[in-house]
Design a protein around this motif. Structure first.
Motif, PDB file in Angstrom:
ATOM      1  N   PRO A 150       0.803  -1.229   0.000  1.00 54.48           N
ATOM      2  CA  PRO A 150       0.000   0.000   0.000  1.00 54.48           C
ATOM      3  C   PRO A 150       0.833   1.275   0.000  1.00 54.48           C
ATOM      4  N   ALA A 151       2.039   1.237   0.586  1.00 48.97           N
ATOM      5  CA  ALA A 151       2.856   2.462   0.628  1.00 48.97           C
ATOM      6  C   ALA A 151       3.240   2.919  -0.779  1.00 48.97           C
ATOM      7  N   LYS A 152       3.244   1.976  -1.725  1.00 45.86           N
ATOM      8  CA  LYS A 152       3.555   2.313  -3.129  1.00 45.86           C
ATOM      9  C   LYS A 152       2.303   2.134  -3.982  1.00 45.86           C
ATOM     10  N   LYS A 153       1.157   2.343  -3.357  1.00 45.05           N
ATOM     11  CA  LYS A 153      -0.125   2.254  -4.078  1.00 45.05           C
ATOM     12  C   LYS A 153      -0.269   0.916  -4.806  1.00 45.05           C
ATOM     13  N   ASN A 154       0.359  -0.130  -4.248  1.00 49.33           N
ATOM     14  CA  ASN A 154       0.292  -1.469  -4.831  1.00 49.33           C
ATOM     15  C   ASN A 154       0.780  -1.538  -6.284  1.00 49.33           C
TER      16      ASN A 154
ATOM     17  N   CYS B 186      -4.353  -0.305  -7.276  1.00 48.25           N
ATOM     18  CA  CYS B 186      -3.064  -0.559  -7.924  1.00 48.25           C
ATOM     19  C   CYS B 186      -2.676   0.598  -8.841  1.00 48.25           C
ATOM     20  N   ALA B 187      -1.443   1.117  -8.644  1.00 47.18           N
ATOM     21  CA  ALA B 187      -0.952   2.246  -9.462  1.00 47.18           C
ATOM     22  C   ALA B 187      -0.227   1.774 -10.714  1.00 47.18           C
ATOM     23  N   GLY B 188      -0.541   0.560 -11.180  1.00 44.55           N
ATOM     24  CA  GLY B 188       0.048   0.084 -12.429  1.00 44.55           C
ATOM     25  C   GLY B 188       1.388  -0.591 -12.212  1.00 44.55           C
ATOM     26  N   ASN B 189       2.089  -0.747 -13.303  1.00 45.22           N
ATOM     27  CA  ASN B 189       3.419  -1.375 -13.229  1.00 45.22           C
ATOM     28  C   ASN B 189       4.358  -0.472 -12.429  1.00 45.22           C
ATOM     29  N   ASP B 190       5.234  -1.078 -11.635  1.00 48.19           N
ATOM     30  CA  ASP B 190       6.216  -0.292 -10.890  1.00 48.19           C
ATOM     31  C   ASP B 190       7.149   0.422 -11.879  1.00 48.19           C
ATOM     32  N   ILE B 191       7.249   1.733 -11.729  1.00 48.66           N
ATOM     33  CA  ILE B 191       8.010   2.518 -12.714  1.00 48.66           C
ATOM     34  C   ILE B 191       9.517   2.327 -12.539  1.00 48.66           C
ATOM     35  N   ASP B 192       9.955   2.054 -11.324  1.00 50.71           N
ATOM     36  CA  ASP B 192      11.382   1.738 -11.131  1.00 50.71           C
ATOM     37  C   ASP B 192      11.747   0.473 -11.910  1.00 50.71           C
ATOM     38  N   ASP B 193      10.831  -0.502 -11.883  1.00 44.41           N
ATOM     39  CA  ASP B 193      11.086  -1.749 -12.616  1.00 44.41           C
ATOM     40  C   ASP B 193      11.171  -1.493 -14.119  1.00 44.41           C
TER      41      ASP B 193
ATOM     42  N   GLY C 211     -10.393   2.827  -4.564  1.00 43.39           N
ATOM     43  CA  GLY C 211      -9.475   3.939  -4.786  1.00 43.39           C
ATOM     44  C   GLY C 211      -8.966   4.001  -6.214  1.00 43.39           C
ATOM     45  N   GLN C 212      -7.674   4.343  -6.335  1.00 35.83           N
ATOM     46  CA  GLN C 212      -7.103   4.496  -7.677  1.00 35.83           C
ATOM     47  C   GLN C 212      -6.745   3.136  -8.279  1.00 35.83           C
ATOM     48  N   ALA C 213      -7.040   2.998  -9.551  1.00 38.56           N
ATOM     49  CA  ALA C 213      -6.531   1.861 -10.328  1.00 38.56           C
ATOM     50  C   ALA C 213      -6.008   2.467 -11.623  1.00 38.56           C
ATOM     51  N   VAL C 214      -4.748   2.167 -11.922  1.00 40.46           N
ATOM     52  CA  VAL C 214      -4.064   2.814 -13.044  1.00 40.46           C
ATOM     53  C   VAL C 214      -3.430   1.736 -13.930  1.00 40.46           C
ATOM     54  N   GLY C 215      -3.453   1.958 -15.235  1.00 37.25           N
ATOM     55  CA  GLY C 215      -2.723   1.070 -16.155  1.00 37.25           C
ATOM     56  C   GLY C 215      -3.141  -0.382 -16.002  1.00 37.25           C
TER      57      GLY C 215
ATOM     58  N   LEU D  98      -6.280   5.119 -17.551  1.00 37.35           N
ATOM     59  CA  LEU D  98      -5.430   4.412 -18.525  1.00 37.35           C
ATOM     60  C   LEU D  98      -4.469   5.439 -19.129  1.00 37.35           C
ATOM     61  N   PRO D  99      -3.315   5.667 -18.496  1.00 39.23           N
ATOM     62  CA  PRO D  99      -2.439   6.750 -18.957  1.00 39.23           C
ATOM     63  C   PRO D  99      -1.474   6.365 -20.080  1.00 39.23           C
ATOM     64  N   PHE D 100      -1.695   5.180 -20.706  1.00 43.88           N
ATOM     65  CA  PHE D 100      -0.679   4.659 -21.630  1.00 43.88           C
ATOM     66  C   PHE D 100      -0.310   5.656 -22.732  1.00 43.88           C
ATOM     67  N   LEU D 101      -1.320   6.225 -23.391  1.00 42.28           N
ATOM     68  CA  LEU D 101      -1.013   7.100 -24.531  1.00 42.28           C
ATOM     69  C   LEU D 101      -0.317   8.372 -24.077  1.00 42.28           C
ATOM     70  N   LYS D 102      -0.742   8.874 -22.898  1.00 42.14           N
ATOM     71  CA  LYS D 102      -0.109  10.079 -22.340  1.00 42.14           C
ATOM     72  C   LYS D 102       1.369   9.813 -22.067  1.00 42.14           C
ATOM     73  N   LEU D 103       1.692   8.556 -21.785  1.00 42.75           N
ATOM     74  CA  LEU D 103       3.077   8.175 -21.488  1.00 42.75           C
ATOM     75  C   LEU D 103       3.842   7.773 -22.754  1.00 42.75           C
ATOM     76  N   GLY D 104       3.215   7.909 -23.919  1.00 44.89           N
ATOM     77  CA  GLY D 104       3.895   7.508 -25.155  1.00 44.89           C
ATOM     78  C   GLY D 104       3.925   6.010 -25.343  1.00 44.89           C
TER      79      GLY D 104
ATOM     80  N   ALA E 216      10.675  12.062 -14.944  1.00 43.80           N
ATOM     81  CA  ALA E 216      10.012  13.051 -14.082  1.00 43.80           C
ATOM     82  C   ALA E 216       9.455  12.357 -12.842  1.00 43.80           C
ATOM     83  N   PHE E 217       8.854  11.169 -13.027  1.00 42.84           N
ATOM     84  CA  PHE E 217       8.270  10.457 -11.881  1.00 42.84           C
ATOM     85  C   PHE E 217       9.373  10.029 -10.912  1.00 42.84           C
ATOM     86  N   LEU E 218      10.465   9.491 -11.470  1.00 41.35           N
ATOM     87  CA  LEU E 218      11.540   8.977 -10.612  1.00 41.35           C
ATOM     88  C   LEU E 218      12.276  10.111  -9.897  1.00 41.35           C
TER      89      LEU E 218
HETATM   90  N1  COA Z   1       5.649   2.757  -9.611  1.00 34.84           N
HETATM   91  C1  COA Z   1       6.450   2.967  -8.555  1.00 34.84           C
HETATM   92  N2  COA Z   1       6.082   3.690  -7.467  1.00 34.84           N
HETATM   93  C2  COA Z   1       4.841   4.218  -7.483  1.00 34.84           C
HETATM   94  C3  COA Z   1       3.961   4.049  -8.560  1.00 34.84           C
HETATM   95  C4  COA Z   1       4.408   3.281  -9.666  1.00 34.84           C
HETATM   96  N3  COA Z   1       3.615   3.021 -10.720  1.00 34.84           N
HETATM   97  N4  COA Z   1       2.812   4.715  -8.289  1.00 34.84           N
HETATM   98  C5  COA Z   1       2.976   5.274  -7.093  1.00 34.84           C
HETATM   99  N5  COA Z   1       4.192   4.977  -6.586  1.00 34.84           N
HETATM  100  C6  COA Z   1       4.762   5.390  -5.297  1.00 34.84           C
HETATM  101  C7  COA Z   1       5.173   6.846  -5.313  1.00 34.84           C
HETATM  102  O1  COA Z   1       6.492   6.986  -5.845  1.00 34.84           O
HETATM  103  C8  COA Z   1       5.117   7.175  -3.844  1.00 34.84           C
HETATM  104  O2  COA Z   1       6.260   6.636  -3.207  1.00 34.84           O
HETATM  105  P1  COA Z   1       7.028   7.490  -2.076  1.00 34.84           P
HETATM  106  O3  COA Z   1       6.010   7.745  -1.021  1.00 34.84           O
HETATM  107  O4  COA Z   1       8.139   6.577  -1.655  1.00 34.84           O
HETATM  108  O5  COA Z   1       7.479   8.743  -2.755  1.00 34.84           O
HETATM  109  C9  COA Z   1       3.924   6.357  -3.369  1.00 34.84           C
HETATM  110  O6  COA Z   1       3.742   5.325  -4.313  1.00 34.84           O
HETATM  111  C10 COA Z   1       2.636   7.150  -3.298  1.00 34.84           C
HETATM  112  O7  COA Z   1       2.397   7.723  -4.573  1.00 34.84           O
HETATM  113  P2  COA Z   1       1.997   9.257  -4.795  1.00 34.84           P
HETATM  114  O8  COA Z   1       2.271   9.602  -6.212  1.00 34.84           O
HETATM  115  O9  COA Z   1       2.617  10.113  -3.747  1.00 34.84           O
HETATM  116  O10 COA Z   1       0.412   9.208  -4.537  1.00 34.84           O
HETATM  117  P3  COA Z   1      -0.708  10.171  -5.130  1.00 34.84           P
HETATM  118  O11 COA Z   1      -1.966   9.821  -4.424  1.00 34.84           O
HETATM  119  O12 COA Z   1      -0.242  11.580  -5.132  1.00 34.84           O
HETATM  120  O13 COA Z   1      -0.843   9.734  -6.683  1.00 34.84           O
HETATM  121  C11 COA Z   1      -1.033   8.149  -8.493  1.00 34.84           C
HETATM  122  C12 COA Z   1      -1.281   8.428  -7.001  1.00 34.84           C
HETATM  123  C13 COA Z   1      -1.400   6.709  -8.770  1.00 34.84           C
HETATM  124  C14 COA Z   1      -1.914   9.081  -9.346  1.00 34.84           C
HETATM  125  C15 COA Z   1       0.449   8.449  -8.832  1.00 34.84           C
HETATM  126  O14 COA Z   1       1.264   7.780  -7.874  1.00 34.84           O
HETATM  127  C16 COA Z   1       0.877   8.008 -10.194  1.00 34.84           C
HETATM  128  O15 COA Z   1       0.594   8.675 -11.189  1.00 34.84           O
HETATM  129  N6  COA Z   1       1.598   6.872 -10.275  1.00 34.84           N
HETATM  130  C17 COA Z   1       2.126   6.395 -11.521  1.00 34.84           C
HETATM  131  C18 COA Z   1       1.054   5.670 -12.299  1.00 34.84           C
HETATM  132  C19 COA Z   1       1.608   5.155 -13.610  1.00 34.84           C
HETATM  133  O16 COA Z   1       1.936   5.917 -14.491  1.00 34.84           O
HETATM  134  N7  COA Z   1       1.742   3.822 -13.715  1.00 34.84           N
HETATM  135  C20 COA Z   1       2.305   3.165 -14.864  1.00 34.84           C
HETATM  136  C21 COA Z   1       1.261   3.008 -15.915  1.00 34.84           C
HETATM  137  S1  COA Z   1       1.912   2.225 -17.364  1.00 34.84           S
END
Ligand code: COA
Length: 251
Positions: A20-24, A60-67, A107-111, A133-139, A247-249
């Motif tokens: 949950p700390a990373k929005k799953n 779930c905030a989608g795929n982990d962006i660090d990965d 809550g939020q579900a992304v990607g 579904l932010p895929f197109l916005k992300l290219g 920008a995200f990282l």
């Molecule tokens: N990958 C890695 N870490 C993520 C993540 C992701 N997809 N989404 C969120 N996190 C992490 C954030 O880096 C943050 O970590 P930190 O507290 O160590 O800095 C934590 O989760 C909370 O996220 P935060 O952005 O502060 O929450 P928010 O409520 O302001 O925004 C989202 C929530 C989902 C809108 C936003 O986190 C976001 O846009 N995430 C990326 C979604 C995305 O583009 N996914 C890939 C799709 S292909």
């Protein structure tokens, strides 16, 4: 504690996203654990229904962006067997999964947090869901078979608008579109999913399996997932994707 919790209770296997700390956001380890959970569910006849749920405020905030950033060289390498990468192994497992699959979303579900819902047979949602579904916005391009499943589900124009214009869909709209079956309170979410699962437990497992089999074409879906995946991998190096990830990282 693992980032995927697995709990079997009376025929219902619940797989819970527990980061949950990373929005799953889904890491490779989480894809592997989900794949193992689905494989176990397929093989074990004591498992009749699977529920995918999530701890915390968001699904779930989608795929982990660090990965994404770390695995870029692997995604780009034509000598790598991409089907064997954790995300594709998970997508294959969910595509071919033949028992009833329920999602409980809040809550939020992304990607991929949204596109995996298209593989579920029943979806129960809390009233605070925000699906994007932010895929197109992300290219990038939509994945997980969503270019096939979403237009089938909600029609071409609505699917295209959601993917291309990047609007956020809330609970009532999701219900009207047929993306979720029921909307409930956040507190009532687990119970609502359990109640659905218990209704399914009363039905014949083989009737359910055959019915699901007639309703889907996993072979065709898997080919779409692979085609989307090939383009998705290339698009990870698009200027838009690189800029968005950096920008995200850098936040
Ligand atoms: N990958 C890695 N870490 C993520 C993540 C992701 N997809 N989404 C969120 N996190 C992490 C954030 O880096 C943050 O970590 P930190 O507290 O160590 O800095 C934590 O989760 C909370 O996220 P935060 O952005 O502060 O929450 P928010 O409520 O302001 O925004 C989202 C929530 C989902 C809108 C936003 O986190 C976001 O846009 N995430 C990326 C979604 C995305 O583009 N996914 C890939 C799709 S292909």
């Amino acid at each position: 504690m693992s980032d995927i919790l697995s709990h079997l209770d009376n025929g219902v296997l619940t797989l819970t996203l527990n980061r949950p700390a990373k929005k799953n956001a889904l890491t490779k380890a989480m894809y592997c654990a989900l794949t193992e959970g689905l494989a176990r569910a397929s093989a074990d006849e004591d498992v009749r229904v699977v529920v995918i749920s999530a701890d915390g405020a968001d699904f779930c905030a989608g795929n982990d962006i660090d990965d994404f950033a770390q695995d870029l060289p692997l995604f780009q390498d034509d000598n790598v067997d991409h089907d064997d990468m954790p995300v594709f192994r998970f997508l294959k497992a969910i595509t071919f999964f033949d028992k009833p699959l329920i999602a409980a979303v809040q809550g939020q579900a992304v990607g991929v947090g949204v596109t995996l819902l298209l593989h579920c047979d029943l979806v129960v949602a809390a009233e605070d869901i925000r699906l994007s579904l932010p895929f197109l916005k992300l290219g990038l391009v939509p994945e997980a078979g969503s270019t096939l499943l979403l237009p089938e589900r909600i029609g071409h124009q609505r699917a295209f608008a959601w993917m291309a214009l990047g609007e956020v869909i809330g609970a009532e709209e999701a219900r009207q579109l047929g993306l979720v079956n029921t909307v409930t309170t956040r507190e009532g979410l687990d119970e609502a999913a359990r109640a659905m699962a218990h209704k399914l437990l009363k039905l014949s497992p083989s009737s359910l399996r055959h019915t699901k089999g007639f309703m889907r074409d996993p072979e065709k879906l898997w080919q779409v997932i692979r085609a989307e995946g090939a383009v998705f991998r290339r698009q990870l190096t698009s200027p838009e994707a690189q800029a968005a990830f950096l920008a995200f990282l850098a936040r």
